[in-house]
Design an enzyme around this catalytic site. Sequence first.
Site, PDB file in Angstrom:
ATOM      1  N   GLU A  54       6.187  42.236 -12.975  1.00  0.00           N
ATOM      2  CA  GLU A  54       6.301  42.193 -14.434  1.00  0.00           C
ATOM      3  C   GLU A  54       6.082  43.571 -15.042  1.00  0.00           C
ATOM      4  O   GLU A  54       5.720  44.524 -14.351  1.00  0.00           O
ATOM      5  CB  GLU A  54       5.300  41.176 -14.980  1.00  0.00           C
ATOM      6  CG  GLU A  54       5.609  39.766 -14.468  1.00  0.00           C
ATOM      7  CD  GLU A  54       4.726  38.698 -15.064  1.00  0.00           C
ATOM      8  OE1 GLU A  54       3.697  39.018 -15.688  1.00  0.00           O
ATOM      9  OE2 GLU A  54       5.092  37.512 -14.879  1.00  0.00           O
TER      10      GLU A  54
ATOM     11  N   CYS B   5      12.198  38.869 -11.065  1.00  0.00           N
ATOM     12  CA  CYS B   5      11.755  37.696 -10.297  1.00  0.00           C
ATOM     13  C   CYS B   5      11.623  38.011  -8.810  1.00  0.00           C
ATOM     14  O   CYS B   5      12.291  38.916  -8.274  1.00  0.00           O
ATOM     15  CB  CYS B   5      12.748  36.560 -10.450  1.00  0.00           C
ATOM     16  SG  CYS B   5      12.860  35.883 -12.109  1.00  0.00           S
TER      17      CYS B   5
ATOM     18  N   GLU C 237      12.651  36.241  -6.253  1.00  0.00           N
ATOM     19  CA  GLU C 237      13.858  35.964  -5.472  1.00  0.00           C
ATOM     20  C   GLU C 237      14.788  37.174  -5.478  1.00  0.00           C
ATOM     21  O   GLU C 237      15.327  37.572  -4.447  1.00  0.00           O
ATOM     22  CB  GLU C 237      14.604  34.748  -6.049  1.00  0.00           C
ATOM     23  CG  GLU C 237      13.857  33.436  -5.922  1.00  0.00           C
ATOM     24  CD  GLU C 237      12.900  33.163  -7.078  1.00  0.00           C
ATOM     25  OE1 GLU C 237      12.480  34.118  -7.769  1.00  0.00           O
ATOM     26  OE2 GLU C 237      12.570  31.982  -7.274  1.00  0.00           O
TER      27      GLU C 237
ATOM     28  N   CYS D  46      15.085  30.534 -11.084  1.00  0.00           N
ATOM     29  CA  CYS D  46      15.703  30.538 -12.416  1.00  0.00           C
ATOM     30  C   CYS D  46      17.220  30.720 -12.288  1.00  0.00           C
ATOM     31  O   CYS D  46      17.743  31.059 -11.215  1.00  0.00           O
ATOM     32  CB  CYS D  46      15.100  31.651 -13.276  1.00  0.00           C
ATOM     33  SG  CYS D  46      15.696  33.301 -12.862  1.00  0.00           S
TER      34      CYS D  46
HETATM   35  N1  THU Z   1       9.809  34.061 -11.907  1.00  0.00           N
HETATM   36  C1  THU Z   1      10.209  34.315 -10.629  1.00  0.00           C
HETATM   37  O1  THU Z   1       9.672  35.204  -9.959  1.00  0.00           O
HETATM   38  N2  THU Z   1      11.211  33.569 -10.130  1.00  0.00           N
HETATM   39  C2  THU Z   1      11.891  32.615 -10.823  1.00  0.00           C
HETATM   40  O2  THU Z   1      12.876  32.091 -10.335  1.00  0.00           O
HETATM   41  C3  THU Z   1      11.436  32.221 -12.150  1.00  0.00           C
HETATM   42  C4  THU Z   1      10.370  33.040 -12.754  1.00  0.00           C
HETATM   43  C5  THU Z   1       8.743  34.881 -12.478  1.00  0.00           C
HETATM   44  C6  THU Z   1       9.170  35.726 -13.646  1.00  0.00           C
HETATM   45  C7  THU Z   1       7.861  35.933 -14.364  1.00  0.00           C
HETATM   46  O3  THU Z   1       7.214  37.046 -13.774  1.00  0.00           O
HETATM   47  C8  THU Z   1       7.060  34.686 -14.060  1.00  0.00           C
HETATM   48  O4  THU Z   1       7.711  34.057 -12.960  1.00  0.00           O
HETATM   49  C9  THU Z   1       6.978  33.711 -15.209  1.00  0.00           C
HETATM   50  O5  THU Z   1       8.209  33.411 -15.709  1.00  0.00           O
END
Ligand code: THU
Length: 129
Positions: free
Chosen positions: A44, A53, A55, A86
């Site tokens: 982040e 993310c 993935e 996501c």
């Molecule tokens: N996040 C992921 O790492 N992968 C996903 O497929 C969905 C969301 C992360 C993004 C963010 O840092 C946290 O999860 C909350 O949304």
Amino acid sequence: MTDDELVREARQALENAYAPYSGFPVGVALLSRDGRIFTGVNVENASIGLSVCAERNAIAKAVSEGVRDFERMAVVTNAPEPTPPCGVCRQVIWEFTHDLPILIESAGGERLTTTIAELFPYPFTSYKL
Ligand code: THU
């Protein structure tokens, strides 16, 4: 490499997640067809929209190493239920594999086993016009 072993790798990777803003760490382990494991975590940023993310980070690591052929992916979080990738990550996964099995595990060990084909039935595809 068993499913359990791959999920364990993702659980270990989760420790490195950088998620101070959401408090929602995600860990991924991506197994390539040549038997290598590429882990990924969410990273982040204070400028929230720049967060990446887990993935996509795993995919980017593999592709950066010249690997594009994938066998399985494990995704783990500390959430009470399995949390599927996501929409953005689905499109990015689909770019490289159309039938990837994805194991998604909650904090308590509840596991959802699915595939990118099931999660992403109508991908965007570009055409030369
Ligand atoms: N996040 C992921 O790492 N992968 C996903 O497929 C969905 C969301 C992360 C993004 C963010 O840092 C946290 O999860 C909350 O949304």
